[in-house]
Scaffold this motif. Structure first.
Motif, mmCIF file in Angstrom:
data_model
loop_
_atom_site.group_PDB
_atom_site.id
_atom_site.type_symbol
_atom_site.label_atom_id
_atom_site.label_comp_id
_atom_site.label_asym_id
_atom_site.label_seq_id
_atom_site.Cartn_x
_atom_site.Cartn_y
_atom_site.Cartn_z
ATOM 1 N N ALA A 28 0.743 -1.264 0.039
ATOM 2 C CA ALA A 28 0.154 -0.058 0.006
ATOM 3 C C ALA A 28 0.805 1.213 0.097
ATOM 4 O O ALA A 28 0.289 2.318 -0.146
ATOM 5 C CB ALA A 28 -0.873 -0.030 1.213
ATOM 6 N N ALA A 29 2.186 1.020 0.137
ATOM 7 C CA ALA A 29 2.905 2.132 0.359
ATOM 8 C C ALA A 29 4.363 2.044 -0.179
ATOM 9 O O ALA A 29 4.834 0.618 -0.619
ATOM 10 C CB ALA A 29 3.229 3.041 1.634
ATOM 11 N N ASP A 30 5.329 3.083 -0.438
ATOM 12 C CA ASP A 30 6.685 2.927 -0.828
ATOM 13 C C ASP A 30 7.444 2.570 0.363
ATOM 14 O O ASP A 30 7.289 3.443 1.283
ATOM 15 C CB ASP A 30 7.246 4.043 -1.929
ATOM 16 C CG ASP A 30 6.315 4.154 -3.091
ATOM 17 O OD1 ASP A 30 6.210 3.011 -3.676
ATOM 18 O OD2 ASP A 30 6.194 5.146 -3.492
ATOM 19 N N LYS A 31 8.497 2.103 0.239
ATOM 20 C CA LYS A 31 9.405 1.964 1.403
ATOM 21 C C LYS A 31 10.997 1.687 0.772
ATOM 22 O O LYS A 31 11.035 0.624 0.250
ATOM 23 C CB LYS A 31 9.170 0.728 2.556
ATOM 24 C CG LYS A 31 9.745 0.984 3.818
ATOM 25 C CD LYS A 31 9.681 -0.157 4.688
ATOM 26 C CE LYS A 31 10.740 -1.359 4.049
ATOM 27 N NZ LYS A 31 12.043 -1.360 4.175
ATOM 28 N N THR A 44 1.699 -3.680 13.486
ATOM 29 C CA THR A 44 0.401 -3.202 13.951
ATOM 30 C C THR A 44 -0.717 -3.978 13.210
ATOM 31 O O THR A 44 -1.993 -3.744 13.538
ATOM 32 C CB THR A 44 0.247 -1.716 13.776
ATOM 33 O OG1 THR A 44 0.421 -1.322 12.494
ATOM 34 C CG2 THR A 44 1.270 -1.150 14.767
ATOM 35 N N ILE A 45 -0.540 -4.265 11.687
ATOM 36 C CA ILE A 45 -1.554 -4.777 11.093
ATOM 37 C C ILE A 45 -1.376 -6.297 10.548
ATOM 38 O O ILE A 45 -1.788 -6.823 9.659
ATOM 39 C CB ILE A 45 -1.610 -4.046 9.679
ATOM 40 C CG1 ILE A 45 -0.412 -4.125 8.990
ATOM 41 C CG2 ILE A 45 -2.251 -2.583 10.166
ATOM 42 C CD1 ILE A 45 -0.670 -3.549 7.615
ATOM 43 N N HIS A 46 -0.630 -7.149 11.390
ATOM 44 C CA HIS A 46 -0.209 -8.526 10.907
ATOM 45 C C HIS A 46 -1.524 -9.097 10.708
ATOM 46 O O HIS A 46 -1.299 -10.183 9.735
ATOM 47 C CB HIS A 46 0.629 -9.234 12.156
ATOM 48 C CG HIS A 46 1.046 -10.226 11.884
ATOM 49 N ND1 HIS A 46 2.358 -10.821 11.174
ATOM 50 C CD2 HIS A 46 0.657 -11.644 12.539
ATOM 51 C CE1 HIS A 46 2.299 -12.034 10.838
ATOM 52 N NE2 HIS A 46 1.322 -12.622 11.795
ATOM 53 N N GLU A 83 -5.931 -7.138 3.800
ATOM 54 C CA GLU A 83 -7.133 -6.274 3.959
ATOM 55 C C GLU A 83 -6.536 -4.961 3.934
ATOM 56 O O GLU A 83 -7.221 -3.915 3.463
ATOM 57 C CB GLU A 83 -8.094 -6.501 5.172
ATOM 58 C CG GLU A 83 -8.822 -7.864 5.413
ATOM 59 C CD GLU A 83 -7.905 -8.847 5.890
ATOM 60 O OE1 GLU A 83 -8.476 -10.094 6.225
ATOM 61 O OE2 GLU A 83 -6.902 -8.771 5.938
ATOM 62 N N SER A 84 -5.274 -4.866 4.450
ATOM 63 C CA SER A 84 -4.749 -3.490 4.521
ATOM 64 C C SER A 84 -3.801 -3.099 3.129
ATOM 65 O O SER A 84 -3.099 -1.897 3.313
ATOM 66 C CB SER A 84 -3.935 -3.200 5.840
ATOM 67 O OG SER A 84 -4.547 -3.668 6.951
ATOM 68 N N GLY A 85 -3.701 -3.953 2.387
ATOM 69 C CA GLY A 85 -2.930 -3.779 1.004
ATOM 70 C C GLY A 85 -1.601 -4.238 1.141
ATOM 71 O O GLY A 85 -0.804 -3.574 0.323
#
Length: 275
Positions: free
Chosen positions: A37-40, A56-58, A63-65
Protein backbone atom coordinates in the motif's frame (compact mmCIF):
# COMPACT_ATOMS: atom_id res chain seq x y z
CA UNK A 1 9.08 -40.44 10.78
CA UNK A 2 5.81 -38.60 10.08
CA UNK A 3 5.60 -35.33 8.16
CA UNK A 4 4.59 -33.52 11.34
CA UNK A 5 7.60 -34.91 13.23
CA UNK A 6 9.98 -33.93 10.44
CA UNK A 7 8.47 -30.44 10.38
CA UNK A 8 9.07 -30.01 14.11
CA UNK A 9 12.66 -31.21 13.71
CA UNK A 10 13.36 -28.27 11.38
CA UNK A 11 11.70 -25.58 13.48
CA UNK A 12 14.80 -23.39 13.22
CA UNK A 13 14.09 -23.05 9.49
CA UNK A 14 10.71 -21.44 10.16
CA UNK A 15 10.23 -17.75 10.86
CA UNK A 16 10.09 -16.85 14.54
CA UNK A 17 9.08 -13.19 14.46
CA UNK A 18 9.11 -12.95 18.25
CA UNK A 19 12.90 -13.40 18.23
CA UNK A 20 13.59 -11.14 15.26
CA UNK A 21 14.17 -7.39 15.12
CA UNK A 22 11.63 -6.93 12.33
CA UNK A 23 14.37 -7.29 9.74
CA UNK A 24 12.08 -8.01 6.79
CA UNK A 25 10.15 -4.86 7.75
CA UNK A 26 13.28 -2.72 7.72
CA UNK A 27 16.06 -4.15 5.57
CA UNK A 28 14.03 -4.83 2.42
CA UNK A 29 12.46 -2.24 0.08
CA UNK A 30 9.01 -2.35 -1.46
CA UNK A 31 7.05 -0.18 -3.88
CA UNK A 32 3.43 0.90 -3.89
CA UNK A 33 1.61 -1.71 -5.94
CA UNK A 34 -1.03 -4.41 -5.74
CA UNK A 35 1.21 -6.05 -3.14
CA UNK A 36 2.05 -3.02 -0.99
CA UNK A 37 0.00 0.00 0.00
CA UNK A 38 3.01 2.33 0.22
CA UNK A 39 6.60 2.85 -0.89
CA UNK A 40 9.46 1.96 1.46
CA UNK A 41 13.19 2.26 0.89
CA UNK A 42 15.67 -0.41 2.00
CA UNK A 43 16.89 0.27 5.53
CA UNK A 44 13.81 2.30 6.42
CA UNK A 45 11.35 0.84 8.96
CA UNK A 46 7.88 0.12 7.63
CA UNK A 47 5.29 2.54 8.99
CA UNK A 48 3.46 -0.39 10.55
CA UNK A 49 6.44 -1.55 12.62
CA UNK A 50 6.17 -0.83 16.35
CA UNK A 51 8.95 -0.11 18.82
CA UNK A 52 8.77 -3.72 20.03
CA UNK A 53 9.32 -4.94 16.42
CA UNK A 54 5.75 -6.18 16.09
CA UNK A 55 3.46 -5.31 13.18
CA UNK A 56 0.35 -3.27 13.94
CA UNK A 57 -1.60 -4.87 11.07
CA UNK A 58 -0.21 -8.40 11.15
CA UNK A 59 -3.65 -10.01 11.44
CA UNK A 60 -5.08 -7.97 8.57
CA UNK A 61 -2.21 -7.55 6.13
CA UNK A 62 -4.21 -8.51 3.04
CA UNK A 63 -7.12 -6.29 3.96
CA UNK A 64 -4.69 -3.41 4.54
CA UNK A 65 -3.04 -3.72 1.13
CA UNK A 66 0.08 -5.60 2.21
CA UNK A 67 -0.40 -8.92 0.42
CA UNK A 68 3.31 -8.95 -0.36
CA UNK A 69 4.11 -9.44 3.30
CA UNK A 70 1.98 -12.60 3.46
CA UNK A 71 3.96 -14.31 0.70
CA UNK A 72 7.43 -13.58 2.08
CA UNK A 73 9.28 -16.21 4.10
CA UNK A 74 12.69 -15.68 5.67
CA UNK A 75 12.95 -19.41 6.49
CA UNK A 76 14.15 -18.52 9.99
CA UNK A 77 16.89 -16.14 8.85
CA UNK A 78 15.42 -13.25 10.83
CA UNK A 79 15.94 -14.80 14.23
CA UNK A 80 19.31 -16.26 13.19
CA UNK A 81 20.70 -12.84 12.27
CA UNK A 82 19.08 -11.17 15.27
CA UNK A 83 20.02 -13.66 17.95
CA UNK A 84 23.12 -15.43 16.60
CA UNK A 85 24.98 -13.14 14.20
CA UNK A 86 24.31 -9.99 16.26
CA UNK A 87 23.87 -11.77 19.59
CA UNK A 88 20.55 -10.16 20.50
CA UNK A 89 21.68 -6.57 19.88
CA UNK A 90 19.08 -4.78 17.77
CA UNK A 91 19.56 -2.07 15.17
CA UNK A 92 17.59 0.24 17.45
CA UNK A 93 19.91 -0.37 20.40
CA UNK A 94 23.09 -0.22 18.29
CA UNK A 95 22.44 1.98 15.24
CA UNK A 96 26.05 1.61 14.06
CA UNK A 97 25.39 -2.08 13.33
CA UNK A 98 22.22 -1.43 11.34
CA UNK A 99 23.72 -1.24 7.83
CA UNK A 100 25.72 -4.43 8.30
CA UNK A 101 22.69 -6.20 9.74
CA UNK A 102 20.59 -5.19 6.74
CA UNK A 103 23.26 -6.51 4.35
CA UNK A 104 23.66 -9.80 6.21
CA UNK A 105 19.94 -10.56 6.44
CA UNK A 106 19.31 -11.31 2.72
CA UNK A 107 22.47 -13.44 2.60
CA UNK A 108 21.35 -15.59 5.53
CA UNK A 109 17.85 -15.71 4.09
CA UNK A 110 19.22 -17.34 0.92
CA UNK A 111 21.30 -19.78 2.95
CA UNK A 112 18.31 -20.71 5.10
CA UNK A 113 16.21 -21.29 2.00
CA UNK A 114 18.84 -23.75 0.77
CA UNK A 115 18.91 -25.39 4.20
CA UNK A 116 15.13 -25.75 4.15
CA UNK A 117 15.20 -27.54 0.78
CA UNK A 118 18.18 -29.68 1.78
CA UNK A 119 16.39 -30.70 4.99
CA UNK A 120 13.36 -31.81 3.00
CA UNK A 121 15.55 -33.76 0.57
CA UNK A 122 17.18 -35.52 3.51
CA UNK A 123 13.70 -36.64 4.57
CA UNK A 124 13.03 -38.27 1.19
CA UNK A 125 13.77 -41.96 1.60
CA UNK A 126 14.08 -42.46 -2.15
CA UNK A 127 16.85 -39.86 -2.26
CA UNK A 128 19.10 -41.92 0.01
CA UNK A 129 21.85 -42.22 -2.66
CA UNK A 130 22.55 -38.48 -2.32
CA UNK A 131 21.93 -38.16 1.41
CA UNK A 132 25.63 -38.24 2.32
CA UNK A 133 26.46 -35.35 0.00
CA UNK A 134 23.33 -33.49 1.10
CA UNK A 135 24.28 -33.89 4.76
CA UNK A 136 27.76 -32.53 4.10
CA UNK A 137 26.33 -29.57 2.20
CA UNK A 138 23.77 -28.97 4.93
CA UNK A 139 26.41 -28.98 7.66
CA UNK A 140 28.62 -26.54 5.75
CA UNK A 141 25.73 -24.15 5.13
CA UNK A 142 24.55 -24.39 8.73
CA UNK A 143 28.06 -23.63 10.01
CA UNK A 144 28.28 -20.63 7.69
CA UNK A 145 24.99 -19.20 8.98
CA UNK A 146 26.52 -19.24 12.48
CA UNK A 147 29.72 -17.49 11.38
CA UNK A 148 30.56 -13.80 11.65
CA UNK A 149 28.91 -11.04 9.66
CA UNK A 150 32.17 -10.57 7.75
CA UNK A 151 32.27 -14.24 6.74
CA UNK A 152 28.66 -14.16 5.63
CA UNK A 153 29.15 -11.08 3.47
CA UNK A 154 32.19 -12.71 1.86
CA UNK A 155 30.33 -15.94 1.03
CA UNK A 156 29.89 -16.92 -2.63
CA UNK A 157 26.17 -17.56 -2.42
CA UNK A 158 25.62 -18.24 -6.16
CA UNK A 159 28.28 -20.97 -6.06
CA UNK A 160 26.73 -22.50 -2.95
CA UNK A 161 23.29 -22.36 -4.54
CA UNK A 162 24.54 -24.10 -7.69
CA UNK A 163 26.19 -26.86 -5.63
CA UNK A 164 23.13 -27.53 -3.51
CA UNK A 165 20.69 -27.22 -6.41
CA UNK A 166 22.46 -30.04 -8.24
CA UNK A 167 21.88 -32.28 -5.21
CA UNK A 168 18.26 -31.15 -4.88
CA UNK A 169 17.63 -31.93 -8.53
CA UNK A 170 19.05 -35.42 -8.12
CA UNK A 171 16.98 -35.96 -4.97
CA UNK A 172 13.86 -34.86 -6.83
CA UNK A 173 14.58 -37.21 -9.73
CA UNK A 174 15.06 -40.15 -7.38
CA UNK A 175 11.86 -39.38 -5.45
CA UNK A 176 9.72 -38.90 -8.54
CA UNK A 177 11.12 -41.99 -10.24
CA UNK A 178 8.98 -44.07 -7.87
CA UNK A 179 5.80 -42.43 -9.20
CA UNK A 180 4.07 -44.71 -11.71
CA UNK A 181 3.58 -43.62 -15.28
CA UNK A 182 5.27 -41.07 -17.51
CA UNK A 183 6.10 -37.80 -15.78
CA UNK A 184 5.65 -34.48 -17.54
CA UNK A 185 8.47 -31.97 -17.66
CA UNK A 186 7.42 -28.33 -17.31
CA UNK A 187 10.70 -27.14 -15.84
CA UNK A 188 11.01 -23.39 -16.35
CA UNK A 189 7.90 -23.34 -18.54
CA UNK A 190 5.91 -20.18 -19.15
CA UNK A 191 2.44 -21.25 -18.08
CA UNK A 192 1.12 -17.80 -17.26
CA UNK A 193 -2.67 -18.06 -17.15
CA UNK A 194 -2.52 -21.60 -18.53
CA UNK A 195 -5.68 -23.70 -18.54
CA UNK A 196 -4.62 -26.79 -16.61
CA UNK A 197 -7.89 -27.64 -14.96
CA UNK A 198 -7.85 -31.30 -13.94
CA UNK A 199 -4.36 -31.77 -15.43
CA UNK A 200 -2.54 -35.01 -14.66
CA UNK A 201 0.72 -33.70 -13.27
CA UNK A 202 1.59 -36.32 -10.71
CA UNK A 203 5.37 -36.55 -10.32
CA UNK A 204 5.89 -33.77 -12.85
CA UNK A 205 8.80 -31.36 -12.79
CA UNK A 206 7.39 -27.86 -12.35
CA UNK A 207 10.73 -26.43 -11.21
CA UNK A 208 10.82 -22.69 -11.78
CA UNK A 209 7.65 -22.74 -13.87
CA UNK A 210 5.66 -19.53 -14.20
CA UNK A 211 2.15 -20.49 -13.10
CA UNK A 212 0.86 -17.01 -12.35
CA UNK A 213 -2.96 -16.99 -12.58
CA UNK A 214 -2.92 -20.51 -14.04
CA UNK A 215 -6.06 -22.61 -13.64
CA UNK A 216 -4.89 -25.69 -11.75
CA UNK A 217 -8.25 -26.42 -10.19
CA UNK A 218 -8.72 -30.13 -9.69
CA UNK A 219 -5.20 -30.85 -10.97
CA UNK A 220 -3.25 -33.86 -9.72
CA UNK A 221 0.04 -32.43 -8.44
CA UNK A 222 0.89 -35.27 -6.11
CA UNK A 223 4.66 -35.77 -5.75
CA UNK A 224 5.35 -32.95 -8.23
CA UNK A 225 8.54 -30.92 -7.85
CA UNK A 226 7.44 -27.31 -7.29
CA UNK A 227 10.71 -25.72 -6.25
CA UNK A 228 10.77 -22.11 -7.39
CA UNK A 229 7.41 -22.35 -9.19
CA UNK A 230 5.56 -19.02 -9.24
CA UNK A 231 2.04 -19.76 -7.98
CA UNK A 232 0.85 -16.19 -7.55
CA UNK A 233 -2.91 -16.08 -8.02
CA UNK A 234 -2.92 -19.64 -9.36
CA UNK A 235 -6.24 -21.43 -8.84
CA UNK A 236 -5.63 -24.56 -6.74
CA UNK A 237 -9.27 -25.20 -5.85
CA UNK A 238 -9.75 -28.93 -5.48
CA UNK A 239 -6.16 -29.65 -6.53
CA UNK A 240 -4.19 -32.44 -4.87
CA UNK A 241 -0.68 -31.43 -3.77
CA UNK A 242 -0.15 -34.38 -1.43
CA UNK A 243 3.53 -35.19 -1.26
CA UNK A 244 4.51 -32.23 -3.45
CA UNK A 245 8.29 -31.78 -3.30
CA UNK A 246 9.87 -28.50 -2.16
CA UNK A 247 6.51 -26.73 -1.89
CA UNK A 248 6.66 -23.83 0.58
CA UNK A 249 4.11 -22.02 2.69
CA UNK A 250 4.84 -18.80 0.82
CA UNK A 251 3.87 -20.45 -2.47
CA UNK A 252 0.55 -21.58 -1.02
CA UNK A 253 -0.06 -18.14 0.46
CA UNK A 254 0.41 -16.61 -2.98
CA UNK A 255 -2.12 -18.95 -4.59
CA UNK A 256 -5.88 -19.40 -4.32
CA UNK A 257 -7.46 -22.58 -3.02
CA UNK A 258 -10.41 -23.95 -1.12
CA UNK A 259 -11.41 -26.53 1.47
CA UNK A 260 -11.10 -29.29 -1.14
CA UNK A 261 -7.46 -28.46 -1.92
CA UNK A 262 -5.21 -31.16 -0.51
CA UNK A 263 -1.84 -29.95 0.77
CA UNK A 264 1.16 -31.57 2.51
CA UNK A 265 0.56 -32.10 6.23
CA UNK A 266 3.56 -29.93 7.15
CA UNK A 267 1.98 -26.83 5.57
CA UNK A 268 -1.02 -24.78 6.66
CA UNK A 269 -4.12 -23.89 4.69
CA UNK A 270 -3.94 -20.13 4.05
CA UNK A 271 -6.59 -18.12 5.87
CA UNK A 272 -7.62 -16.25 2.73
CA UNK A 273 -8.56 -19.41 0.82
CA UNK A 274 -12.28 -19.82 0.25
CA UNK A 275 -14.12 -22.38 2.37
Amino acid sequence: MSEQTRHAAHADLQADCGNCFGLCCVALPFARSADFAADKAAGTPCGNLQEDFRCTIHERLRESGYTGCTVFDCFGAGQKVSQVTFKGRSWRAEPDSACTMYEVFPVVRQLHELLRYAAEALDLAAARPVHRDLRRAYDRLDALTRDTAEALLAADVPALRAEVNALLLRASELARAAVPGRKKNHRGADLLGARLRGAKLRGASMRGACLIAADLSGADLRDADLIGADLRDADLAGADLTGAIFLTQAQLNAARGDRATRIPAVLQRPRHWTV
